[in-house]
Design a protein around this motif. Sequence first.
Motif, mmCIF file in Angstrom:
data_model
loop_
_atom_site.group_PDB
_atom_site.id
_atom_site.type_symbol
_atom_site.label_atom_id
_atom_site.label_comp_id
_atom_site.label_asym_id
_atom_site.label_seq_id
_atom_site.Cartn_x
_atom_site.Cartn_y
_atom_site.Cartn_z
ATOM 1 N N ALA A 8 -18.196 14.456 -0.016
ATOM 2 C CA ALA A 8 -18.203 13.668 1.247
ATOM 3 C C ALA A 8 -19.714 12.785 1.286
ATOM 4 O O ALA A 8 -19.937 11.852 1.298
ATOM 5 C CB ALA A 8 -18.082 14.224 2.367
ATOM 6 N N VAL A 9 -20.622 13.758 0.948
ATOM 7 C CA VAL A 9 -22.144 13.301 0.926
ATOM 8 C C VAL A 9 -22.416 12.473 -0.176
ATOM 9 O O VAL A 9 -22.976 11.401 -0.016
ATOM 10 C CB VAL A 9 -23.099 14.719 0.831
ATOM 11 C CG1 VAL A 9 -24.484 14.078 0.704
ATOM 12 C CG2 VAL A 9 -22.981 15.368 2.215
ATOM 13 N N ALA A 10 -21.850 12.589 -1.179
ATOM 14 C CA ALA A 10 -21.933 11.805 -2.484
ATOM 15 C C ALA A 10 -21.267 10.289 -2.207
ATOM 16 O O ALA A 10 -21.813 9.248 -2.554
ATOM 17 C CB ALA A 10 -21.265 12.284 -3.725
ATOM 18 N N THR A 11 -20.137 10.483 -1.531
ATOM 19 C CA THR A 11 -19.309 9.343 -1.281
ATOM 20 C C THR A 11 -20.320 8.502 -0.183
ATOM 21 O O THR A 11 -20.508 7.337 -0.235
ATOM 22 C CB THR A 11 -18.056 9.490 -0.780
ATOM 23 O OG1 THR A 11 -17.224 10.276 -1.622
ATOM 24 C CG2 THR A 11 -17.419 8.343 -0.429
ATOM 25 N N ALA A 12 -20.713 9.121 0.960
ATOM 26 C CA ALA A 12 -21.553 8.391 1.837
ATOM 27 C C ALA A 12 -22.774 8.043 1.345
ATOM 28 O O ALA A 12 -23.291 6.980 1.898
ATOM 29 C CB ALA A 12 -21.718 9.603 3.022
ATOM 30 N N ALA A 13 -23.382 8.578 0.486
ATOM 31 C CA ALA A 13 -24.642 8.074 -0.328
ATOM 32 C C ALA A 13 -24.475 6.752 -0.786
ATOM 33 O O ALA A 13 -25.445 6.164 -1.145
ATOM 34 C CB ALA A 13 -25.098 9.163 -1.350
ATOM 35 N N GLN A 14 -23.272 6.420 -1.196
ATOM 36 C CA GLN A 14 -22.915 5.056 -1.738
ATOM 37 C C GLN A 14 -22.887 3.856 -0.844
ATOM 38 O O GLN A 14 -22.670 2.756 -0.954
ATOM 39 C CB GLN A 14 -21.693 5.247 -2.755
ATOM 40 C CG GLN A 14 -21.986 6.174 -4.022
ATOM 41 C CD GLN A 14 -20.478 6.260 -4.569
ATOM 42 O OE1 GLN A 14 -19.611 5.662 -4.519
ATOM 43 N NE2 GLN A 14 -20.585 7.149 -5.519
ATOM 44 N N LEU A 15 -22.579 4.348 0.567
ATOM 45 C CA LEU A 15 -22.700 3.320 1.534
ATOM 46 C C LEU A 15 -23.929 2.603 1.880
ATOM 47 O O LEU A 15 -24.787 2.940 1.686
ATOM 48 C CB LEU A 15 -22.245 3.958 2.966
ATOM 49 C CG LEU A 15 -20.734 4.508 2.993
ATOM 50 C CD1 LEU A 15 -20.614 5.580 4.110
ATOM 51 C CD2 LEU A 15 -19.552 3.632 2.556
ATOM 52 N N PRO A 16 -23.915 1.384 2.223
ATOM 53 C CA PRO A 16 -25.231 0.704 2.773
ATOM 54 C C PRO A 16 -25.893 1.629 3.921
ATOM 55 O O PRO A 16 -25.343 2.414 4.667
ATOM 56 C CB PRO A 16 -24.664 -0.567 3.698
ATOM 57 C CG PRO A 16 -23.315 -0.644 3.136
ATOM 58 C CD PRO A 16 -22.609 0.666 2.678
ATOM 59 N N GLN A 20 -24.503 4.524 6.620
ATOM 60 C CA GLN A 20 -25.001 6.149 6.281
ATOM 61 C C GLN A 20 -25.712 6.398 7.691
ATOM 62 O O GLN A 20 -25.161 7.710 7.931
ATOM 63 C CB GLN A 20 -26.096 5.979 5.332
ATOM 64 C CG GLN A 20 -25.585 5.914 3.825
ATOM 65 C CD GLN A 20 -26.793 6.197 2.987
ATOM 66 O OE1 GLN A 20 -27.408 6.910 3.043
ATOM 67 N NE2 GLN A 20 -26.592 5.396 1.631
ATOM 68 N N ASP A 21 -26.375 5.621 8.286
ATOM 69 C CA ASP A 21 -27.104 6.207 9.624
ATOM 70 C C ASP A 21 -26.087 6.276 10.801
ATOM 71 O O ASP A 21 -25.984 7.322 11.296
ATOM 72 C CB ASP A 21 -28.088 5.085 10.079
ATOM 73 C CG ASP A 21 -29.422 5.152 9.217
ATOM 74 O OD1 ASP A 21 -29.612 6.015 8.639
ATOM 75 O OD2 ASP A 21 -30.090 4.344 9.283
ATOM 76 N N ALA A 22 -24.874 5.369 10.701
ATOM 77 C CA ALA A 22 -23.850 5.606 11.840
ATOM 78 C C ALA A 22 -23.113 6.725 11.445
ATOM 79 O O ALA A 22 -22.745 7.606 12.312
ATOM 80 C CB ALA A 22 -23.011 4.352 11.542
ATOM 81 N N LEU A 23 -22.806 7.162 10.131
ATOM 82 C CA LEU A 23 -22.068 8.209 9.845
ATOM 83 C C LEU A 23 -22.722 9.444 10.114
ATOM 84 O O LEU A 23 -22.176 10.500 10.583
ATOM 85 C CB LEU A 23 -21.600 8.204 8.278
ATOM 86 C CG LEU A 23 -20.835 9.378 7.859
ATOM 87 C CD1 LEU A 23 -19.716 9.499 8.537
ATOM 88 C CD2 LEU A 23 -20.637 9.204 6.369
ATOM 89 N N ALA A 24 -24.061 9.561 9.924
ATOM 90 C CA ALA A 24 -24.997 10.562 10.345
ATOM 91 C C ALA A 24 -25.022 10.917 11.655
ATOM 92 O O ALA A 24 -25.019 11.988 12.117
ATOM 93 C CB ALA A 24 -26.418 10.360 9.887
#
Length: 70
Positions: A8-16, A20-24
């Motif tokens: 999940a982190v690896a996939t999220a790391a590919q987001l703008p 990423q901030d919104a997901l965090a």
Amino acid sequence: MTQALSAAVATAAQLPEEEQDALAAILLEEMESEERWSTLFADSQNLLERMANEAIQNLQAGRVQPIDQL
């Protein structure tokens, strides 16, 4: 870290960065919410026990009737 979280982190790391901030923010809020619920639930156990004991005492003293007898 589990494999699922790592993926999940690896996939999220590919987001703008903005996403990423919104997901965090969502993840942190959810974790805080779970912690609050856990604390509230743990704190409520003493209250629930006292209420149950009071109900038993009232029943034994004849001050209340079981619901199925109303």
